[in-house]
Structure formats: structure tokens, C-alpha cells
Design an enzyme around this catalytic site. Sequence first.
Site, PDB file in Angstrom:
ATOM      1  N   CYS A 106     -13.452 -22.743  17.857  1.00  0.00           N
ATOM      2  CA  CYS A 106     -13.234 -23.855  16.517  1.00  0.00           C
ATOM      3  C   CYS A 106     -12.145 -24.866  16.838  1.00  0.00           C
ATOM      4  O   CYS A 106     -12.230 -25.237  17.933  1.00  0.00           O
ATOM      5  CB  CYS A 106     -12.866 -22.667  15.428  1.00  0.00           C
TER       6      CYS A 106
ATOM      7  N   ASP B  37      -3.859   6.976  -3.590  1.00  0.00           N
ATOM      8  CA  ASP B  37      -5.430   7.597  -3.718  1.00  0.00           C
ATOM      9  C   ASP B  37      -5.810   8.364  -2.328  1.00  0.00           C
ATOM     10  O   ASP B  37      -5.139   8.229  -1.246  1.00  0.00           O
ATOM     11  CB  ASP B  37      -6.288   6.328  -3.763  1.00  0.00           C
TER      12      ASP B  37
ATOM     13  N   ASP C 194       0.914  -1.081  -0.098  1.00  0.00           N
ATOM     14  CA  ASP C 194      -0.037   0.101   0.093  1.00  0.00           C
ATOM     15  C   ASP C 194       0.668   1.314   0.087  1.00  0.00           C
ATOM     16  O   ASP C 194       2.042   1.248   0.313  1.00  0.00           O
ATOM     17  CB  ASP C 194      -0.874  -0.144   1.084  1.00  0.00           C
TER      18      ASP C 194
ATOM     19  N   CYS D 287      -9.357 -25.181  15.086  1.00  0.00           N
ATOM     20  CA  CYS D 287      -7.907 -25.047  14.822  1.00  0.00           C
ATOM     21  C   CYS D 287      -6.657 -25.627  15.821  1.00  0.00           C
ATOM     22  O   CYS D 287      -7.303 -25.854  16.984  1.00  0.00           O
ATOM     23  CB  CYS D 287      -7.668 -23.566  14.439  1.00  0.00           C
TER      24      CYS D 287
ATOM     25  N   CYS E 131      -7.226 -23.772  19.234  1.00  0.00           N
ATOM     26  CA  CYS E 131      -8.399 -23.941  19.772  1.00  0.00           C
ATOM     27  C   CYS E 131      -8.324 -25.175  20.420  1.00  0.00           C
ATOM     28  O   CYS E 131      -9.038 -25.751  21.390  1.00  0.00           O
ATOM     29  CB  CYS E 131      -9.611 -23.640  18.746  1.00  0.00           C
TER      30      CYS E 131
ATOM     31  N   ALA F 115     -11.741   2.571   1.104  1.00  0.00           N
ATOM     32  CA  ALA F 115     -12.454   3.634   2.126  1.00  0.00           C
ATOM     33  C   ALA F 115     -13.712   3.072   2.534  1.00  0.00           C
ATOM     34  O   ALA F 115     -14.697   3.660   2.974  1.00  0.00           O
ATOM     35  CB  ALA F 115     -12.616   4.827   1.684  1.00  0.00           C
TER      36      ALA F 115
HETATM   37  N1  GUN Z   1      -6.710   0.487   3.003  1.00  0.00           N
HETATM   38  C1  GUN Z   1      -7.827   0.788   3.508  1.00  0.00           C
HETATM   39  N2  GUN Z   1      -8.710   1.411   2.931  1.00  0.00           N
HETATM   40  C2  GUN Z   1      -7.807   1.954   1.866  1.00  0.00           C
HETATM   41  C3  GUN Z   1      -7.887   2.926   0.790  1.00  0.00           C
HETATM   42  O1  GUN Z   1      -8.975   3.476   0.659  1.00  0.00           O
HETATM   43  N3  GUN Z   1      -7.006   3.178   0.140  1.00  0.00           N
HETATM   44  C4  GUN Z   1      -5.790   2.757   0.302  1.00  0.00           C
HETATM   45  N4  GUN Z   1      -4.599   3.222  -0.567  1.00  0.00           N
HETATM   46  N5  GUN Z   1      -5.581   1.882   1.200  1.00  0.00           N
HETATM   47  C5  GUN Z   1      -6.565   1.578   2.026  1.00  0.00           C
HETATM   48 ZN    ZN Z   2      -9.454 -21.633  16.409  1.00  0.00          ZN
END
Ligand code: GUN
Ligand code: ZN
Length: 658
Positions: free
Chosen positions: A273, A119, A84, A275, A278, A190
Site C-alpha cells: 500500500c 458471557d 473485555d 502508508c 509501505c 464467538a
Molecule cells: N472476544 C472474541 N469473541 C468473544 C466472545 O464471544 N465473548 C467475549 N466476551 N469476548 C470475545
Molecule cells: Zn502500508
Amino acid sequence: MFEIKQKDNRGRIGLLKTNHGTIKTPNLMPVIHPRKQTIDVGKLGAEIVITNAYLIYKDENLKKQAIDEGIHKLIGFDGPIMTDSGSFQLSVYGDIDITNKEVIEFQELIKTDIGTSLDIPTAPYVTREKAEKDLDITLERAKEAIAYKNENNMKMLLNSVVQGSTYPDLRSLCADELSSFGADLYPIGAVVPLMESYKYSDLVDVVMSSVTHLPDSVPRHLMGAGHPMLFALAVAMGCDLFDSAAYILYAEDDRFLTTRGTYKLENLQEMPCSCDVCNSYTPDDLRAMDKKERAKLIAEHNLKASFAELRVIRQAIADGNLMELVEERCRVHPLLLDACRRLGKFAEDLEIYDPRIKKSAFFYTGPESLNRAEVLRHLEKLKNMPKKRDLVILPSSRKPYSKYLSDNLGDFYVYGCEMEIDIENTDFMVFDIPFCLIPLNLDEVYPLSQNESPKIKDTGALEFVENFISEFIEYYDQTLISSKVIKELNIGLYNIHNESNLIKFPKNDEQKVKDIADYQFGIGAGEALFEGDLKIEKSKKTGKIRHVYSNGELIANMRASDAFFVLAKEGARRLHRIKKFPENRVIVNKDSEPFAREGKSVFSKFVTDCDSNIRANDEVLIVNEEDELLAFGKSLLNHNEIMDFNVGQAIKTRKGNI
Ligand code: GUN
Ligand code: ZN
């Protein structure tokens, strides 16, 4: 770099190819913290991860190491890595000190597999002015990033994030614009605040208004979605990737993620669960543990529960019962059920993406099922089919109805009536929930036979069927409704008949195969396929129709599981003759022609056009641009997908050389 292998509803099982390997979608990318990570997510089943390029960029040591050795070494993961861009930090802190171009260049430099432009994550419910202003910047940066990547021949794939807050038209506009730029993946951004505040039905609007304007051939990522109870719904809407910081954030807060929701350790009497975690510890063991050690174990459970759910979802797509899974999962919280109901608003779009033929039976699980593609599709077919003068509505019985409504001689009886019944001039249908009316001749066709609904009927379903029937009988001069049906519907709309004399009408296999062909291939197909001297061959064991010959030549085989036809060569020729271009057709270019003639599968990139009515699993004709019939086969995708994809198979050819 992306291919669809199997589909159900808008959900797809795909293969995403990156510089560090190919992964199966839908999939979850655990968030890796470049500095603080203590959990080896690869060992817990992660095939792809996501980390934050901006955090690396901001830390001199990490930055140097990432540039020198690459990001895979830095975070110790040798599969595909998505990064990101720092947009999230931008949305939290209001400011960051890196430009769009710089962050793109940096991500390529550290050899990320999938990078992201800068963004602007516009929060839900902001003013329209704010959403529009942010969107302008998001779009400008996406365009700049793609141009920059292309100019510099960058190797990484690039995300362009869909924004537009909670304005569906802005989401659609953004998706349209981004599609024209041609990014490699489309995250939907978002949405975390929507999920955190349980605004799941608004989430449905946001996702659907985005995906319906994105290309089908590009994977979509629901950003920040890390709760397994949401995955099935999101996949059914066409999301292919999820990312999760939730597994660790929830663990640090002593919370367990499950498909039934979130459990707090302090309230746990039983582990949630089976796993390893758990199975190996009790809630008391965990409560007695050092906090850090405990968080690590809960995080391990959280990831395992999430991956397990993705396996369940992929299996549901393969089986063709993804919507049953969605309806089940959405019952864990009333606001999720709202989301499932909101999805009904998009039924027409979902129908286009839903295969017409599936392996699993259709289960009616409640009034939400009334909006399913299968129901919508059948009711459209009923409205459009040619109708006789009168209609008789029979009560439902065991399926297939024609078998259990008939006597030993294979004839049906309708218990007397005040109206004259002219058998030649009457349609016979069975009252059904949720498919309303099932023509007797179609009663073995998928999903009219392959479905189950509770015997104790809910008022939503009864009202739905009643409304449809009251409109539908307007097509007929007279309708006779069995008193059993009238009792179910509890309406006094119809003339009640007396139950004295018996009316008998014969089973007609020739009419049956024609009706099924019309239902499958469109009106007129039955007459065209099954003209001439017909011979209908049935299975000795089951009594079901298996093969239909005309003038001694095989026209089509009927599949036992769903009663649809698989054409033989002469059937394909006849269908081609009667149906107008481009109906039922996939048109391939010159390069592909010889391969199609040889009976080889048709790849999407060779298709120049196809019938807009094609759905996945339909039987289709393969022709060249002069409309010469080359072959026929089964479509693996719908019209939109065939036209959008440039890689992968579109049609599994059954036979060439015709
Ligand atoms: N991670 C969670 N939401 C967003 C987003 O709207 N844009 C970006 N770039 N990373 C995110
Ligand atoms: Zn578990």
C-alpha cells in the site's frame, strides 16, 4: 448515547457517546495488551481501544495501578476504552477465577468506559444441547450484570454479548432476550473461529440472525473481527464496531492485512500500500530487519490499512454506494463471494433498512446485485401497480429511455404488430437489467435511470429478467415484445410480430407526474395530488419537469437528480386528505406539536407512531394524534429506527405552518 447520522443498507454512520468522548462509527478498536503493548495506537489513528480487564485483574501490580489511577492512565490512552471480561480466556483455558459480579465491579472501579459481562463464547458447530446450555448461562449473567450495574448506578456502559453458536434461531432468541434486558451495546460473540476458517457465509447467517433481533438504537460490535477485507460486509449487515488483535498478531507472523487479503512478507516483491511504512521500506529492508522492529512496522501498516478501509466505508455510506463496495470487496475470495450471495437470503430485511433515494447511481456488478434492495423494491412495485389491458415491452436504449426512444416530436414508436394497440389501454415498459421492466413514465426516477449495468449481459441476469417477465405478462391480456428484446432473452415464449407498420403514441406529462407520485407515495397519490387544472413547468435548459401547479397553486417540485417529488404545502394537504391514517405519516406527541408546526425538526423521542412503510429519505407527513397535519418533511430513518431511537433527529422538517 448512540445516534445514526447517515445510512445505507443496514450500514450506518453513527455517533457513540462515552465518558471519555464521542466517536464516529463504524470504527475499529485496536486491542491493547495491558502489559506488552509497544505500539501507540492513538498516534496511528485509534479513537477508541479495547483491552482485557481480566488480564489486569490477574496481575497484582496492574490491578493496583488500575484501581489507583484508572485504566486510562494505565494503558496510556485518554479516549474511550472498552474492556473485555475474560470470557475469551474462559473459552481458551476452560476456567477463570473471577465471578460475573466481580468482573463488572472491577471494570467500573478502574473507570472503563464500556465493560463486558462474563458471557460464554460458544464455539461454532457445537451440539445444540451444548449451545443451549451455554446460552442459559450467558443470558443469566447478562441479566445479572445489567441489574447489578443499575442497582449500583454504575457510570460505565455495558456490553451484553450475543451467543448461540451457529444456530440462527438461538442467536435470534439470545438477541431477543438481551434486548429485553436493555444493555448499552450488543457485541456478537464467538465468531473468530468462523472467520479463521473462512466460513464467511455462516458468519452472515450468525450476524443477520442476531442483528435482526437487536434494537436499532444500540451499537453492535463484531467481536474479534479485525481483518479489513471483512469490514464492508459486516457494516452492511449493521455492525458498528470491530476490534483487532489481528494487526499485531499478523504482524508478529510477518503478515500484511489488506482489503485484498493477507500478504506474507516472504512472498512480497512490492509493498502492498502507500502508508508511511509501505512508502519508506522495501520488502528486502523489512526482511533484513530485527524481528521485533519489523513486527512493529508491519503492525503500523496493518492498523493504517484498517483505518483507511473504515474511512472508505463511511464515505460509501455517505455516498449511498455501500453495497457496491461490499460486492467489490467480496470478490477477493470465493468464500467471501459466497457470503455476499448468502446475504441475498436476507434481501427483504435489508430492503426495509435501505434508503429509497440515494446520491449514487446503482451499479450492477454481477448476479449478486439481483438481490439488492433496489431491485426487490421495484419488482414489488411493478406487481402491485394498477395495470392496463395490454403491455408493450420496448428494447432498452440510452437513458432516460423516454428521451432516446422518442423522436423529435416527443412521440414513441413501436414497430408494427399483429395485435391491435389501443394506446389508452396499454402499458409501455422498457426491458432492463436488472430492473426487468421500467414503465416509460418512471424512466427518470431513482434508480431506474441512475443505474449502470454491463452491455455484455450475464446469463444469471438474463434468466432472472426472463423469469420475471414471463410471470409478469400473465397480468395482461396481450403483450407485445419488441423483437430486439426477444433476441436478448433468447426465448420463444412470445409471438413475434412483423415490423411493418409504425405505432405512434404521445408523451403525456400529466400521466407521467401521476405515475411518479403513485410510485413514490403509493397508489392513488397521483390522482389526489394532481387533480384540477394542472400546469407543468419544465426547465428551459434540460426540458425536465420542475414544478407542478394545480388551479394555480404549487403542489410539488420535482428534484432533478432523482425525479422524485418534494411536496409543497398544498401537495402535503392533498396527500394527507387522500391517504388513510397512518399512511405516509409520522405521528408526534403533544409536547412536540408546537415545534413541528414551527417547522422545527422532529426528534425520535417525540414520535408516537409512524407508517411501517417509511424508509430513510422518504417524504413524510407530520401529524398529531388527532391526525391534524402539522408539517411535512424528509425522514432520516426507517419506521423501526424512528420507533426505537430515543435520541437524535427522525425527520428533517421542510415546512410547518400548514
Ligand atoms: N472476544 C472474541 N469473541 C468473544 C466472545 O464471544 N465473548 C467475549 N466476551 N469476548 C470475545
Ligand atoms: Zn502500508
